[in-house]
Design a protein around this motif. Structure first.
Motif, PDB file in Angstrom:
ATOM      1  N   THR A 167      -3.794  15.765   5.954  1.00  0.00           N
ATOM      2  CA  THR A 167      -4.874  15.018   5.287  1.00  0.00           C
ATOM      3  C   THR A 167      -4.642  13.517   5.402  1.00  0.00           C
ATOM      4  O   THR A 167      -5.571  12.757   5.675  1.00  0.00           O
ATOM      5  CB  THR A 167      -4.970  15.436   3.804  1.00  0.00           C
ATOM      6  OG1 THR A 167      -5.036  16.860   3.750  1.00  0.00           O
ATOM      7  CG2 THR A 167      -6.187  14.847   3.137  1.00  0.00           C
ATOM      8  N   PHE A 168      -3.382  13.092   5.200  1.00  0.00           N
ATOM      9  CA  PHE A 168      -3.055  11.665   5.347  1.00  0.00           C
ATOM     10  C   PHE A 168      -3.477  11.172   6.731  1.00  0.00           C
ATOM     11  O   PHE A 168      -4.072  10.107   6.874  1.00  0.00           O
ATOM     12  CB  PHE A 168      -1.539  11.426   5.184  1.00  0.00           C
ATOM     13  CG  PHE A 168      -1.042  11.476   3.762  1.00  0.00           C
ATOM     14  CD1 PHE A 168      -1.762  10.904   2.722  1.00  0.00           C
ATOM     15  CD2 PHE A 168       0.172  12.085   3.446  1.00  0.00           C
ATOM     16  CE1 PHE A 168      -1.294  10.938   1.424  1.00  0.00           C
ATOM     17  CE2 PHE A 168       0.652  12.121   2.149  1.00  0.00           C
ATOM     18  CZ  PHE A 168      -0.089  11.546   1.141  1.00  0.00           C
TER      19      PHE A 168
ATOM     20  N   GLY B 180       3.813  11.721  -9.615  1.00  0.00           N
ATOM     21  CA  GLY B 180       3.056  12.979  -9.602  1.00  0.00           C
ATOM     22  C   GLY B 180       3.947  14.189  -9.458  1.00  0.00           C
ATOM     23  O   GLY B 180       3.634  15.273  -9.932  1.00  0.00           O
TER      24      GLY B 180
ATOM     25  N   VAL C  17      -1.039  15.710  -6.437  1.00  0.00           N
ATOM     26  CA  VAL C  17      -0.427  14.917  -7.518  1.00  0.00           C
ATOM     27  C   VAL C  17      -1.295  13.728  -7.925  1.00  0.00           C
ATOM     28  O   VAL C  17      -0.960  12.996  -8.846  1.00  0.00           O
ATOM     29  CB  VAL C  17       1.003  14.431  -7.147  1.00  0.00           C
ATOM     30  CG1 VAL C  17       1.920  15.597  -6.912  1.00  0.00           C
ATOM     31  CG2 VAL C  17       0.970  13.503  -5.946  1.00  0.00           C
ATOM     32  N   TYR C  18      -2.419  13.538  -7.220  1.00  0.00           N
ATOM     33  CA  TYR C  18      -3.310  12.426  -7.555  1.00  0.00           C
ATOM     34  C   TYR C  18      -4.429  12.901  -8.478  1.00  0.00           C
ATOM     35  O   TYR C  18      -4.850  14.048  -8.410  1.00  0.00           O
ATOM     36  CB  TYR C  18      -3.959  11.850  -6.289  1.00  0.00           C
ATOM     37  CG  TYR C  18      -3.040  11.092  -5.362  1.00  0.00           C
ATOM     38  CD1 TYR C  18      -1.663  11.142  -5.493  1.00  0.00           C
ATOM     39  CD2 TYR C  18      -3.558  10.332  -4.331  1.00  0.00           C
ATOM     40  CE1 TYR C  18      -0.837  10.449  -4.635  1.00  0.00           C
ATOM     41  CE2 TYR C  18      -2.741   9.633  -3.458  1.00  0.00           C
ATOM     42  CZ  TYR C  18      -1.375   9.704  -3.609  1.00  0.00           C
ATOM     43  OH  TYR C  18      -0.565   9.024  -2.757  1.00  0.00           O
TER      44      TYR C  18
ATOM     45  N   GLU D 201      -1.060  18.131   3.098  1.00  0.00           N
ATOM     46  CA  GLU D 201      -1.112  16.750   2.626  1.00  0.00           C
ATOM     47  C   GLU D 201      -0.878  15.787   3.806  1.00  0.00           C
ATOM     48  O   GLU D 201      -1.580  14.787   3.951  1.00  0.00           O
ATOM     49  CB  GLU D 201      -0.005  16.559   1.596  1.00  0.00           C
ATOM     50  CG  GLU D 201      -0.388  15.662   0.450  1.00  0.00           C
ATOM     51  CD  GLU D 201       0.700  15.633  -0.588  1.00  0.00           C
ATOM     52  OE1 GLU D 201       1.209  14.548  -0.830  1.00  0.00           O
ATOM     53  OE2 GLU D 201       1.063  16.700  -1.136  1.00  0.00           O
TER      54      GLU D 201
ATOM     55  N   LYS E 144       2.712   1.718  -3.245  1.00  0.00           N
ATOM     56  CA  LYS E 144       1.803   2.232  -4.271  1.00  0.00           C
ATOM     57  C   LYS E 144       1.678   3.757  -4.124  1.00  0.00           C
ATOM     58  O   LYS E 144       1.760   4.504  -5.106  1.00  0.00           O
ATOM     59  CB  LYS E 144       0.444   1.558  -4.106  1.00  0.00           C
ATOM     60  CG  LYS E 144      -0.354   1.459  -5.387  1.00  0.00           C
ATOM     61  CD  LYS E 144      -1.597   0.627  -5.195  1.00  0.00           C
ATOM     62  CE  LYS E 144      -1.343  -0.843  -5.396  1.00  0.00           C
ATOM     63  NZ  LYS E 144      -2.540  -1.665  -5.250  1.00  0.00           N
ATOM     64  N   LEU E 145       1.530   4.198  -2.877  1.00  0.00           N
ATOM     65  CA  LEU E 145       1.375   5.639  -2.627  1.00  0.00           C
ATOM     66  C   LEU E 145       2.657   6.381  -2.993  1.00  0.00           C
ATOM     67  O   LEU E 145       2.630   7.447  -3.605  1.00  0.00           O
ATOM     68  CB  LEU E 145       1.029   5.888  -1.160  1.00  0.00           C
ATOM     69  CG  LEU E 145      -0.305   5.326  -0.681  1.00  0.00           C
ATOM     70  CD1 LEU E 145      -0.500   5.569   0.802  1.00  0.00           C
ATOM     71  CD2 LEU E 145      -1.456   5.958  -1.462  1.00  0.00           C
TER      72      LEU E 145
ATOM     73  N   MET F 118      -4.149   7.549   8.383  1.00  0.00           N
ATOM     74  CA  MET F 118      -2.767   7.046   8.515  1.00  0.00           C
ATOM     75  C   MET F 118      -2.216   7.505   9.858  1.00  0.00           C
ATOM     76  O   MET F 118      -2.541   8.593  10.326  1.00  0.00           O
ATOM     77  CB  MET F 118      -1.877   7.606   7.390  1.00  0.00           C
ATOM     78  CG  MET F 118      -2.147   6.989   6.042  1.00  0.00           C
ATOM     79  SD  MET F 118      -1.145   7.739   4.740  1.00  0.00           S
ATOM     80  CE  MET F 118       0.356   6.783   4.878  1.00  0.00           C
TER      81      MET F 118
ATOM     82  N   ARG G  38       2.992   6.729  -6.669  1.00  0.00           N
ATOM     83  CA  ARG G  38       2.085   7.772  -7.164  1.00  0.00           C
ATOM     84  C   ARG G  38       2.642   9.159  -6.880  1.00  0.00           C
ATOM     85  O   ARG G  38       2.621  10.041  -7.731  1.00  0.00           O
ATOM     86  CB  ARG G  38       0.732   7.654  -6.462  1.00  0.00           C
ATOM     87  CG  ARG G  38      -0.187   6.715  -7.155  1.00  0.00           C
ATOM     88  CD  ARG G  38      -1.551   6.776  -6.507  1.00  0.00           C
ATOM     89  NE  ARG G  38      -2.341   5.664  -6.967  1.00  0.00           N
ATOM     90  CZ  ARG G  38      -3.522   5.345  -6.484  1.00  0.00           C
ATOM     91  NH1 ARG G  38      -4.048   6.055  -5.516  1.00  0.00           N
ATOM     92  NH2 ARG G  38      -4.190   4.332  -6.961  1.00  0.00           N
ATOM     93  N   ASN G  39       3.134   9.345  -5.644  1.00  0.00           N
ATOM     94  CA  ASN G  39       3.658  10.663  -5.265  1.00  0.00           C
ATOM     95  C   ASN G  39       4.849  11.037  -6.124  1.00  0.00           C
ATOM     96  O   ASN G  39       4.966  12.180  -6.585  1.00  0.00           O
ATOM     97  CB  ASN G  39       4.068  10.673  -3.787  1.00  0.00           C
ATOM     98  CG  ASN G  39       2.865  10.656  -2.881  1.00  0.00           C
ATOM     99  OD1 ASN G  39       1.738  10.875  -3.318  1.00  0.00           O
ATOM    100  ND2 ASN G  39       3.074  10.373  -1.619  1.00  0.00           N
TER     101      ASN G  39
ATOM    102  N   LEU H  80      -5.194  15.699  -2.607  1.00  0.00           N
ATOM    103  CA  LEU H  80      -3.773  15.417  -2.826  1.00  0.00           C
ATOM    104  C   LEU H  80      -3.436  15.860  -4.260  1.00  0.00           C
ATOM    105  O   LEU H  80      -3.970  15.312  -5.222  1.00  0.00           O
ATOM    106  CB  LEU H  80      -3.486  13.934  -2.609  1.00  0.00           C
ATOM    107  CG  LEU H  80      -3.887  13.458  -1.204  1.00  0.00           C
ATOM    108  CD1 LEU H  80      -3.867  11.948  -1.094  1.00  0.00           C
ATOM    109  CD2 LEU H  80      -2.993  14.079  -0.150  1.00  0.00           C
TER     110      LEU H  80
ATOM    111  N   LYS I 130       0.847  -1.189   0.000  1.00  0.00           N
ATOM    112  CA  LYS I 130       0.000   0.000   0.000  1.00  0.00           C
ATOM    113  C   LYS I 130       0.886   1.243   0.000  1.00  0.00           C
ATOM    114  O   LYS I 130       0.702   2.159  -0.817  1.00  0.00           O
ATOM    115  CB  LYS I 130      -0.865  -0.058   1.273  1.00  0.00           C
ATOM    116  CG  LYS I 130      -1.767   1.106   1.518  1.00  0.00           C
ATOM    117  CD  LYS I 130      -2.609   0.847   2.768  1.00  0.00           C
ATOM    118  CE  LYS I 130      -1.813   1.037   4.048  1.00  0.00           C
ATOM    119  NZ  LYS I 130      -2.546   0.641   5.256  1.00  0.00           N
TER     120      LYS I 130
END
Lengths: 391, 242
Positions: free
Chosen positions: A284-285, A14, B108-109, A281, A6-7, A290, A10-11, B106, A3
């Motif tokens: 938010t996580f 991105g 970049v998503y 961010e 994967k994040l 998390m 993506r980060n 987020l 998991k």
């Protein structure tokens, strides 16, 4: 873990160009470190192999009084060849070398030299000693010298030069010698300031019949204690060479350490800025479920992933480069023989798996560390403030 | 008997909540001064009051992002004050949704990835994630924006994505801090109608912290906070009467 990975992926994707810049700089550091290390390892291997081939063979027995750093010991550091090696002399598995100090007078200059006597028919060392075999009717004293020595003395093949020495009784003698050959070697310790002569002639000239300063043995001869002689194995005889190479390696390492530091600084900087700019961010996580530790892990992994991507990118352009240089070698500029260690005109970098794996692990660990350092701050963040970007 | 039934349906129970923040070298600022409140399942209620009245602090404590200094706060039968950070994270992950004033998407998503994120944390399978994300995006009319990034969306669209992210795991409780503060009137009404629809359709409890009149006009229950205390607690309408 999947998991998080994967994040992280993506980060990183991105983040676009910023990620790729970091990855590119780190990949250069990674390729450079491996290349420089491989070059040094290649040099090390070649230097060791050349030194063994030209000077050491399977090890040496030194006369107990012989000290290569003290020329005044040379006169007394001679003794008769040990009887126990009689069979090995005959088969050429042991080669005696007599070392005497002398002076040559090339072009009217005086130049101190070491006269080294060796059997012309020896096959233990790469020295072209067959050139020391005189035609039976000749009364010349043939000598061979290295190209470096020839350059220093201004001598060429078939030149005649006056040699002066002291015999075992302390009487000065002098005679002209003929340069029978000039050999090219990458081992300076058999070249600079040395003249190689036929052993029997040198023994006669110095009144040292059947005597030698050191005995060079082949690998096949087992080491055995000999009274009045000290055995030096290859490891001991190459100790100075290895130390010299290591000191040169340290000097060269500074270059890539600086480069690695720059790359790591870029990652550290990106991480620190990330943590500052991505407070919302982070908040938010945490709000989405998390734990702070998971977020720390996420940011650390994100930084570390730079190293993994750098390894992949580095492999893409590094492997063809490495293969090219490993096959074709790297030409060394002329004058590198002045380095004081064996260095050939081409060095072939060596890439042992230990070097590659070690470097990969080293870079990943260091990157993980510099990524973790700024990420630790996340633990101290108040998520409620972080969500609003108020830290 | 009635009290017992109420207690069984309550989703948040607050008793004597005090929250102090350290200020300066030795002093404290008391943001909440003894709050008592019970919120039931499926409520659409708001904490209303001027800036500094303690709305956000209260919401943060209910959302387990902060802890009470005194008193007891039970959220979904868990005592917030005694939860470890791991337990609090678990509670947020499984049962709560958050909607923020600045959307907090987020950057970049993509829209899909933003909405998918809570399901990823819950280790849902890829198939289930896709199904639920697409279903939620369809409710919110965002199916055409699946691959867009937040920077490519309008404020209203961003907030709808944030609502989708909060709702995708079907939480029991959604906490919304000034959700319309960055939106124009039309978008605000759209968003509020959407949230009301979700509240009525899924029986999800929404708690707002707001001083926006537009939000207030949609609430079923309004709790007025003034200077860290509840000044008024009134039920203004019943569910489904708007």
């Amino acid at each position: 873990m999947m998991k998080l990975l994967k994040l992280v992926f993506r980060n990183l994707i991105g983040n676009g160009l910023k990620t790729w810049l970091n990855v590119f700089v780190l990949s250069i550091a990674f390729v450079l470190i491996i290349f420089m290390q491989a070059l040094l390892q290649g040099w090390d291997r070649q230097a060791m192999a050349d030194t063994v081939k030209w000077e050491i063979a399977g090890g040496q027995y030194w006369n107990a009084k012989y000290d290569p750093f003290d020329p005044f010991t040379l006169d007394s550091a001679v003794s008769e060849l040990p009887k126990q090696f009689a069979r090995q002399y005959e088969t050429g598995q042991i080669e005696p070398v007599l070392i005497v100090s002398g002076t040559i007078y090339p072009s009217g200059r005086s130049m101190p030299v070491l006269m080294k006597g060796i059997r012309p028919g020896q096959k233990l060392l790469e020295l072209p000693t067959t050139l020391l075999m005189n035609p039976t009717d000749s009364t010349d004293i043939p000598a061979i010298i290295g190209s470096n020595m020839a350059h220093q003395a201004g001598l060429t093949e078939n030149d005649i030069v006056t040699l002066r020495w002291r015999d075992a009784n302390g009487t000065f003698e002098a005679q002209d010698i003929r340069i029978a050959g000039v050999f090219k070697t990458f081992v300076p310790t058999v070249d600079g300031g040395q003249i190689w002569l036929p052993l029997d002639l040198l023994q006669k000239m110095t009144l040292n019949p059947d005597k030698a300063t050191l005995l060079i043995k082949s690998k096949e001869v087992n080491e055995a204690p000999v009274a009045g002689w000290d055995f030096k194995d290859v490891k001991e005889l190459t100790k100075t060479l290895r130390e010299t190479l290591r000191s040169k390696a340290v000097g060269q390492s500074i270059f890539y350490v600086i480069f690695l530091l720059l790359a790591l600084l870029a990652i550290f900087d990106t991480q620190t800025l990330s943590i500052f700019y991505r407070q919302r961010e982070i908040g938010t996580f945490v709000a989405l479920g998390m734990t702070k530790k998971e977020v720390v892990r996420l940011f650390t992994l994100e930084g570390t992933m730079n190293a993994i991507l750098a390894i992949v990118l580095g492999a893409v352009y590094g492997i063809p480069l490495f293969i090219y240089f490993a096959v074709n070698g790297i030409p060394m500029p002329s004058g590198t023989s002045d380095f004081g260690v064996a260095i050939s005109d081409k060095i072939y970098p060596a890439f042992p798996p230990k070097l590659i794996v070690g470097t990969i692990l080293f870079i990943i660990l260091v990157t993980a560390w510099v990524s973790y350092l700024p990420a630790r701050k996340i633990v101290k963040m108040n998520p409620a403030d972080a969500i609003r970007g108020k830290i | 008997m009635l009290t017992k039934i109420m207690a069984q349906n309550s989703i948040v129970e607050v008793k004597g909540l005090v929250k102090r923040f350290p200020m300066g070298s030795s002093g404290f600022f008391t943001a909440l001064k003894g709050i008592d409140l019970t919120v039931s399942e499926g409520e659409f209620m708001g904490l209303v009051g001027p800036s500094g009245s303690g709305k956000t602090t209260f919401l943060n404590i209910i959302g387990t992002l902060d802890k009470p200094s005194e008193g007891r706060v039970d959220v979904l039968e868990k005592d917030v004050g005694s939860l470890t950070s791991k337990q609090a994270a678990q509670l947020r992950k499984e049962e709560m949704g958050f909607i923020f004033q600045s959307f907090n998407l987020l950057p970049v998503y993509t829209v899909f990835e933003n909405v998918e994120f809570p399901l990823l944390l819950l280790n849902k399978s890829a198939g289930e994630r896709k199904k639920r994300v697409m279903e939620t995006l369809e409710w919110l009319g965002l199916t055409s924006k699946v691959d867009s990034r937040p920077a490519q969306l309008s404020g209203g669209e961003c907030q709808r994505v944030a609502i989708a992210r909060a709702m995708v795991k079907r939480p029991k409780l959604v906490l919304a801090d000034e959700p319309t503060a960055n939106l124009d009137a039309e978008n605000s009404h759209n968003i509020l109608r959407t949230m009301l629809k979700l509240n009525e359709g899924l029986k999800t409890c929404f708690i707002f912290a707001t001083h926006d009149e537009k939000v207030i006009s949609y609430l079923q229950r309004i709790v007025h906070l003034e200077d860290g205390r509840i000044a008024k607690d009134m039920k203004v309408r019943s569910s489904g009467t708007l």
